[in-house]
Scaffold this motif. Structure first.
Motif, PDB file in Angstrom:
ATOM      1  N   ALA A 115      57.567  60.788   6.196  1.00 29.86           N
ATOM      2  CA  ALA A 115      56.889  60.806   5.048  1.00 29.86           C
ATOM      3  C   ALA A 115      57.395  62.122   4.126  1.00 29.86           C
ATOM      4  N   GLY A 116      57.742  61.420   2.980  1.00 32.69           N
ATOM      5  CA  GLY A 116      58.572  62.574   1.913  1.00 32.69           C
ATOM      6  C   GLY A 116      60.057  62.631   2.035  1.00 32.69           C
ATOM      7  N   ALA A 117      60.472  61.598   2.916  1.00 33.95           N
ATOM      8  CA  ALA A 117      61.980  61.533   2.986  1.00 33.95           C
ATOM      9  C   ALA A 117      62.301  59.957   3.217  1.00 33.95           C
ATOM     10  N   LEU A 118      61.562  59.185   2.360  1.00 36.45           N
ATOM     11  CA  LEU A 118      61.938  57.666   2.418  1.00 36.45           C
ATOM     12  C   LEU A 118      62.917  57.347   1.292  1.00 36.45           C
ATOM     13  N   SER A 119      63.940  56.757   1.603  1.00 35.93           N
ATOM     14  CA  SER A 119      64.950  56.328   0.659  1.00 35.93           C
ATOM     15  C   SER A 119      64.571  55.124  -0.269  1.00 35.93           C
ATOM     16  N   GLU A 120      63.861  54.238   0.228  1.00 37.43           N
ATOM     17  CA  GLU A 120      63.318  52.908  -0.450  1.00 37.43           C
ATOM     18  C   GLU A 120      61.864  52.681  -0.179  1.00 37.43           C
TER      19      GLU A 120
END
Length: 299
Positions: A115-120
């Protein structure tokens, strides 16, 4: 009140035990490398076996029934789902001092999303909605009852107890009055009055694998079964940011009552997990804190 200790009755597992089990029951794989795979899970231990397999062994007696359930249902579900799921390659039995059944699966590549580091995030939300919709559409008879598929009211006592415990841990900074209000709103939401639907029932980030930002696999079906569709809305708050959360809801076509129950279930799990695991499992407590923040911000 929770003790902050790991689950009771944990059986010790190490590399040497896994090697002995493999050599005794699957001699064709005896020469392959065995290496513990780090995981935030609390019910199973996982070991890489060579380059293409993983050994999954229950740490506690309660995990043994999950092994049998996955052996029965995963082969039937695989062709009905749009996303890869574990394939059982070997059915291990108790031995070498280890008391429960265990399994060898094909290795599924990918990384757990954070969570907070999703690229798409929006595309991932659509992938997750497609998976949940496919689960709901399954019509296989004889489904077990999902681990989290029952009435929301069954969680009331444990949820309120967790809220009161968190009042005594001010350093966690949980707005317990706001959490209570969200929980009570979920309890007021009309109950699911349709037929039970198939659920994964444990769509935590640790049970999802992604590649290039997209969902590639869903693992750990130990909680699966039939129940309230609200139980598979967990990713809306345990993983997805606000914009993607709405895409997830719209793609699934979730009505207001189901959304409120799903939000309440996700919050309940986090509230209970935070005081229980805060001294023993960093992954679980990190996700619980994120969920509480996301839910309270959402309302």
């Amino acid at each position: 009140m929770s003790t902050g200790q790991p689950h009771p009755g944990v059986h010790p597992i190490d590399d040497e035990l896994v090697r002995r089990l493999i050599a005794a029951q699957f001699p064709q794989w005896a020469g392959l490398a065995v290496e513990r795979f780090p995981s935030g899970g609390t019910v199973n231990a996982m070991y890489r076996l060579g380059d293409g397999m993983v050994v999954r062994l229950p740490l506690v007696e309660g995990g043994a029934k999950d092994v049998w359930m996955e052996r029965e249902w995963l082969p039937l579900l695989a062709s009905r789902l749009p996303t890869a799921i574990p394939e059982v390659l070997g059915a291990g039995e108790p031995g070498e001092g280890y008391p429960w059944p265990w399994s060898v699966y094909g290795w599924l590549a990918g990384e757990n999303p954070e969570a907070g580091a999703l690229s798409e995030p929006v595309l991932l939300a659509k992938d997750l909605a497609e998976f949940v919709a496919a689960m709901r559409s399954i019509t296989l008879p004889g489904a077990p009852q999902a681990h989290r598929g029952g009435p929301l009211a069954a969680l009331d006592a444990s949820t309120r107890a967790a809220i009161e415990e968190l009042r005594g841990i001010p350093q966690e900074g949980v707005d317990c009055d706001a959490a209570t209000a969200v929980w009570e709103d979920a309890l007021r939401a009309p109950a699911w009055d349709g037929p039970p639907v198939w659920l994964h029932a444990d769509l935590m980030p640790g049970n999802l694998l992604v590649g290039g930002g997209r969902l590639t696999s869903v693992i750990d079906f130990g909680c699966m079964g039939a129940g309230d569709p609200a139980c598979d809305l967990f990713p809306a708050w345990n993983l997805l940011p606000a914009e993607a959360r709405e895409v997830f809801r719209e793609t699934l076509g979730v009505d207001d009552s189901t959304w409120r129950r799903g939000r309440g279930r996700t919050l309940s799990q986090a509230l209970i997990a935070l005081p229980y695991y805060r001294k023993t499992n960093q992954a679980m407590t990190h996700n619980a804190r994120h969920v509480i923040r996301a839910v309270l911000a959402d309302v």
